[in-house]
Enzyme design. Sequence first.
Site, PDB file in Angstrom:
ATOM      1  N   THR A 137      -2.307  10.892   8.281  1.00 27.50           N
ATOM      2  CA  THR A 137      -4.060  10.519   8.184  1.00 27.50           C
ATOM      3  C   THR A 137      -4.430  11.655   8.814  1.00 27.50           C
ATOM      4  O   THR A 137      -3.786  11.606  10.304  1.00 27.50           O
ATOM      5  CB  THR A 137      -3.930   8.898   8.322  1.00 27.50           C
ATOM      6  OG1 THR A 137      -2.473   7.698   7.029  1.00 27.50           O
ATOM      7  CG2 THR A 137      -4.891   8.315   8.421  1.00 27.50           C
ATOM      8  N   GLY A 140     -10.407  12.632   7.679  1.00 28.38           N
ATOM      9  CA  GLY A 140     -11.219  12.661   6.613  1.00 28.38           C
ATOM     10  C   GLY A 140     -10.405  12.584   5.805  1.00 28.38           C
ATOM     11  O   GLY A 140     -10.840  12.286   4.200  1.00 28.38           O
ATOM     12  N   GLY A 142      -6.746   9.291   4.178  1.00 27.81           N
ATOM     13  CA  GLY A 142      -6.606   8.625   4.050  1.00 27.81           C
ATOM     14  C   GLY A 142      -5.610   8.341   2.687  1.00 27.81           C
ATOM     15  O   GLY A 142      -4.539   9.354   2.808  1.00 27.81           O
ATOM     16  N   SER A 143      -6.391   7.647   2.266  1.00 22.39           N
ATOM     17  CA  SER A 143      -5.892   7.671   0.660  1.00 22.39           C
ATOM     18  C   SER A 143      -5.272   8.757  -0.496  1.00 22.39           C
ATOM     19  O   SER A 143      -4.337   8.667  -0.723  1.00 22.39           O
ATOM     20  CB  SER A 143      -6.644   6.351   0.124  1.00 22.39           C
ATOM     21  OG  SER A 143      -6.516   5.400   0.452  1.00 22.39           O
ATOM     22  N   PRO A 253       8.633   5.096  -2.198  1.00 25.59           N
ATOM     23  CA  PRO A 253       8.930   3.673  -2.056  1.00 25.59           C
ATOM     24  C   PRO A 253       9.696   3.409  -0.945  1.00 25.59           C
ATOM     25  O   PRO A 253       9.840   2.311  -1.088  1.00 25.59           O
ATOM     26  CB  PRO A 253      10.503   4.334  -3.866  1.00 25.59           C
ATOM     27  CG  PRO A 253       9.489   5.453  -3.777  1.00 25.59           C
ATOM     28  CD  PRO A 253       8.814   6.552  -2.987  1.00 25.59           C
ATOM     29  N   GLU A 255       9.294   3.823   2.044  1.00 23.21           N
ATOM     30  CA  GLU A 255       8.293   3.536   3.204  1.00 23.21           C
ATOM     31  C   GLU A 255       7.737   1.715   2.322  1.00 23.21           C
ATOM     32  O   GLU A 255       7.891   1.192   3.277  1.00 23.21           O
ATOM     33  CB  GLU A 255       7.142   4.629   2.617  1.00 23.21           C
ATOM     34  CG  GLU A 255       5.679   3.941   4.163  1.00 23.21           C
ATOM     35  CD  GLU A 255       5.109   5.208   4.262  1.00 23.21           C
ATOM     36  OE1 GLU A 255       5.333   6.320   4.391  1.00 23.21           O
ATOM     37  OE2 GLU A 255       4.452   5.157   5.190  1.00 23.21           O
ATOM     38  N   THR A 378      -2.875   1.457   0.909  1.00 20.80           N
ATOM     39  CA  THR A 378      -3.361   0.055   0.513  1.00 20.80           C
ATOM     40  C   THR A 378      -3.338  -0.333  -0.321  1.00 20.80           C
ATOM     41  O   THR A 378      -2.704   0.245  -1.965  1.00 20.80           O
ATOM     42  CB  THR A 378      -4.675   0.607   0.931  1.00 20.80           C
ATOM     43  OG1 THR A 378      -5.151   1.210  -0.697  1.00 20.80           O
ATOM     44  CG2 THR A 378      -5.399   1.432   2.042  1.00 20.80           C
ATOM     45  N   GLU A 380      -4.542  -1.278  -2.571  1.00 17.01           N
ATOM     46  CA  GLU A 380      -5.819  -1.274  -3.752  1.00 17.01           C
ATOM     47  C   GLU A 380      -5.355   0.524  -4.231  1.00 17.01           C
ATOM     48  O   GLU A 380      -4.904   0.133  -5.783  1.00 17.01           O
ATOM     49  CB  GLU A 380      -6.967  -0.696  -3.143  1.00 17.01           C
ATOM     50  CG  GLU A 380      -7.646  -2.152  -2.783  1.00 17.01           C
ATOM     51  CD  GLU A 380      -7.801  -2.302  -2.117  1.00 17.01           C
ATOM     52  OE1 GLU A 380      -7.459  -1.950  -0.913  1.00 17.01           O
ATOM     53  OE2 GLU A 380      -7.433  -3.807  -1.926  1.00 17.01           O
TER      54      GLU A 380
HETATM   55  C1  LIG Z   1      -1.694   0.246  12.548  1.00 19.61           C
HETATM   56  C2  LIG Z   1      -1.801   1.158  11.147  1.00 19.61           C
HETATM   57  C3  LIG Z   1      -0.729   2.122  11.938  1.00 19.61           C
HETATM   58  C4  LIG Z   1      -0.481   3.543  11.124  1.00 19.61           C
HETATM   59  N1  LIG Z   1       0.461   4.652  10.877  1.00 19.61           N
HETATM   60  C5  LIG Z   1       0.045   5.287  10.505  1.00 19.61           C
HETATM   61  C6  LIG Z   1       1.300   6.672  10.128  1.00 19.61           C
HETATM   62  O1  LIG Z   1       2.590   6.055  11.053  1.00 19.61           O
HETATM   63  N2  LIG Z   1       1.374   8.169  10.124  1.00 19.61           N
HETATM   64  C7  LIG Z   1       0.224   7.768   8.632  1.00 19.61           C
HETATM   65  O2  LIG Z   1      -0.107   8.908   8.234  1.00 19.61           O
HETATM   66  N3  LIG Z   1      -0.821   7.342   8.810  1.00 19.61           N
HETATM   67  C8  LIG Z   1      -0.773   5.909   9.591  1.00 19.61           C
HETATM   68  N4  LIG Z   1      -1.678   4.992   8.867  1.00 19.61           N
HETATM   69  C9  LIG Z   1      -3.172   4.792   8.286  1.00 19.61           C
HETATM   70  C10 LIG Z   1      -2.593   4.593   6.870  1.00 19.61           C
HETATM   71  O3  LIG Z   1      -1.528   5.071   6.289  1.00 19.61           O
HETATM   72  C11 LIG Z   1      -4.190   4.708   6.796  1.00 19.61           C
HETATM   73  O4  LIG Z   1      -5.108   4.040   7.091  1.00 19.61           O
HETATM   74  C12 LIG Z   1      -4.325   3.783   5.198  1.00 19.61           C
HETATM   75  O5  LIG Z   1      -3.196   4.816   3.890  1.00 19.61           O
HETATM   76  C13 LIG Z   1      -5.712   3.716   4.082  1.00 19.61           C
HETATM   77  O6  LIG Z   1      -6.384   4.999   4.578  1.00 19.61           O
HETATM   78  P1  LIG Z   1      -8.491   4.933   4.974  1.00 19.61           P
HETATM   79  O7  LIG Z   1      -7.658   4.285   6.534  1.00 19.61           O
HETATM   80  O8  LIG Z   1      -9.037   6.899   5.216  1.00 19.61           O
HETATM   81  O9  LIG Z   1      -8.310   4.306   3.916  1.00 19.61           O
HETATM   82  P2  LIG Z   1      -9.389   4.678   2.646  1.00 19.61           P
HETATM   83  O10 LIG Z   1      -8.469   5.610   2.186  1.00 19.61           O
HETATM   84  O11 LIG Z   1     -10.913   5.497   3.138  1.00 19.61           O
HETATM   85  O12 LIG Z   1      -9.673   3.658   2.264  1.00 19.61           O
HETATM   86  C14 LIG Z   1     -10.809   2.811   2.464  1.00 19.61           C
HETATM   87  C15 LIG Z   1     -10.998   1.597   1.408  1.00 19.61           C
HETATM   88  O13 LIG Z   1     -11.071   2.484   0.395  1.00 19.61           O
HETATM   89  C16 LIG Z   1      -9.969   2.486  -0.951  1.00 19.61           C
HETATM   90  N5  LIG Z   1      -9.997   3.111  -1.780  1.00 19.61           N
HETATM   91  C17 LIG Z   1      -9.338   4.280  -1.322  1.00 19.61           C
HETATM   92  N6  LIG Z   1      -9.502   5.041  -2.462  1.00 19.61           N
HETATM   93  C18 LIG Z   1      -9.153   3.904  -3.734  1.00 19.61           C
HETATM   94  C19 LIG Z   1      -9.593   4.854  -5.307  1.00 19.61           C
HETATM   95  N7  LIG Z   1      -9.108   5.069  -5.625  1.00 19.61           N
HETATM   96  N8  LIG Z   1      -9.308   2.950  -5.564  1.00 19.61           N
HETATM   97  C20 LIG Z   1      -9.418   2.163  -4.831  1.00 19.61           C
HETATM   98  N9  LIG Z   1     -10.068   2.216  -3.983  1.00 19.61           N
HETATM   99  C21 LIG Z   1      -9.726   2.293  -3.300  1.00 19.61           C
HETATM  100  C22 LIG Z   1      -8.893   1.444   0.049  1.00 19.61           C
HETATM  101  O14 LIG Z   1      -7.912   0.519  -0.517  1.00 19.61           O
HETATM  102  C23 LIG Z   1      -9.690   1.344   1.497  1.00 19.61           C
HETATM  103  O15 LIG Z   1      -9.518  -0.315   0.728  1.00 19.61           O
HETATM  104  C24 LIG Z   1      -2.150   3.728   9.927  1.00 19.61           C
HETATM  105  C25 LIG Z   1      -3.001   3.145   9.890  1.00 19.61           C
HETATM  106  C26 LIG Z   1      -2.643   1.737  10.644  1.00 19.61           C
HETATM  107  C27 LIG Z   1      -4.323   1.102  10.882  1.00 19.61           C
END
Ligand SMILES: Cc1cc2nc3c(=O)[nH]c(=O)nc-3n(C[C@H](O)[C@H](O)[C@H](O)COP(=O)(O)OP(=O)(O)OC[C@H]3O[C@@H](n4cnc5c(N)ncnc54)[C@H](O)[C@@H]3O)c2cc1C
Length: 390
Positions: A137, A140, A142-143, A253, A255, A378, A380
Amino acid sequence: MAISPAEILGLPKPAWVSDDVAMVYDTAHRFLSAEIAPRYEEFEKAECFDRESWLKAGEAGLLCASMPEEYGGSGGTFAHESAIIEAIGHVGVEGFGIPPHNSIVAPYILAYGSEEQKRKWLPAMARGELIGAIAMTEPGAGSDLQGVKTRAERDGNQYRINGSKTFITNGQLANLVIVVTKTDPSQGAKGVSLIVVETDEVDGFRRGRNLDKIGLKSNDTSELFFEDMRVPTANLLGSEEGQGFVQLMQQLPQERLQIGTAAIAMIERALGLTIDYVKERKAFGKAILEFQNTQFKLAELKTEATVGRVFYNDCVARHISGGLDPATASMAKYWLTDLQGKVVDECLQLHGGYGYMNEYPIARMYRDARVQRIYGGTNEIMKLLIARSL
Ligand SMILES: Cc1cc2nc3c(=O)[nH]c(=O)nc-3n(C[C@H](O)[C@H](O)[C@H](O)COP(=O)(O)OP(=O)(O)OC[C@H]3O[C@@H](n4cnc5c(N)ncnc54)[C@H](O)[C@@H]3O)c2cc1C
């Protein structure tokens, strides 16, 4: 002897819980109860574990349980990892970052590492000298993982890496970090490569803040910065660049399933503690359990927990025989973590005002559970993946 996971719900032992898996659960439960639980408040306040706990976990055989013995592991399967994660949940020390170390980071090295890489890193991970993290992550991205900007440019026999990551579990302690980079930004997903960074040995690596979270306080979650960081090209995972995205897809899978493991374990603990509580607590001259509402609520939760455990057991059995498809792993992650949120919330309600007090474990579970629906993809995103199988 610790209660086995299945016993909490009164279910028969599933076939994947062999004698040695039960023994690993027992060892883990005993170690975590004796060595970690008494110090857990201290780690919660420090917002980080200490290295000593990792070394002790290594000595107790809890690290790299599913890695082959020739690389310092215990030669188990995901069933053994599940036993350890379940023990973490049942003892209530979820901030100990063993699950990503064991079930995510080490498997990448085993699956894609060269013989030399495996011999160098896995035994040190099994001893707890190297603590693993996976850095996907970014602020800019995440998902949408394809949007990662961290750039690795080849320069002789080194990569020069620039970029930043955020929300990285074990980010303050980790000294072996698998970094998702772009080696060729013009190639989209085909330009993604995984590079192992031994943080003790590189210049240009910087840890940012230990992020202030609402739960899982004792786990360090950090920003990481790479500024002209030089890493040997020999630290690439896989035989050539550009394999990173496929590698991620292959490992996700497991993870996702292990997030489901943590969910079912917390569900079982929450139910166990709440049943004890409502038997003791009295109102209107009788135990809270004697009210029909309490009985119906707990009957519903026990039913759903049982459905969840049976589904989980089926996923583990399929995974260890190599048959867990990505859509079903996503179902396990999404459904079990949603159920976890519901069960913990209802259990807190049955504690009344005491449920809102931090001295009661259910309060911390409520805070710790929330992130399960967010990380690891997430819920979603899980539904998107499941929908692709329709
Ligand atoms: C405590 C914690 C530990 C973590 N540990 C790690 C780690 O070890 N390594 C690592 O790499 N990451 C880690 N993460 C990151 C985590 O995997 C991301 O926060 C997560 O994947 C979501 O990305 P984002 O926060 O950028 O949210 P965004 O991608 O910005 O999403 C925001 C919202 O939009 C929704 N959304 C996004 N795209 C879509 C879509 N196409 N359709 C519908 N809804 C959508 C999401 O579901 C969410 O509700 C960690 C996060 C936390 C909070």
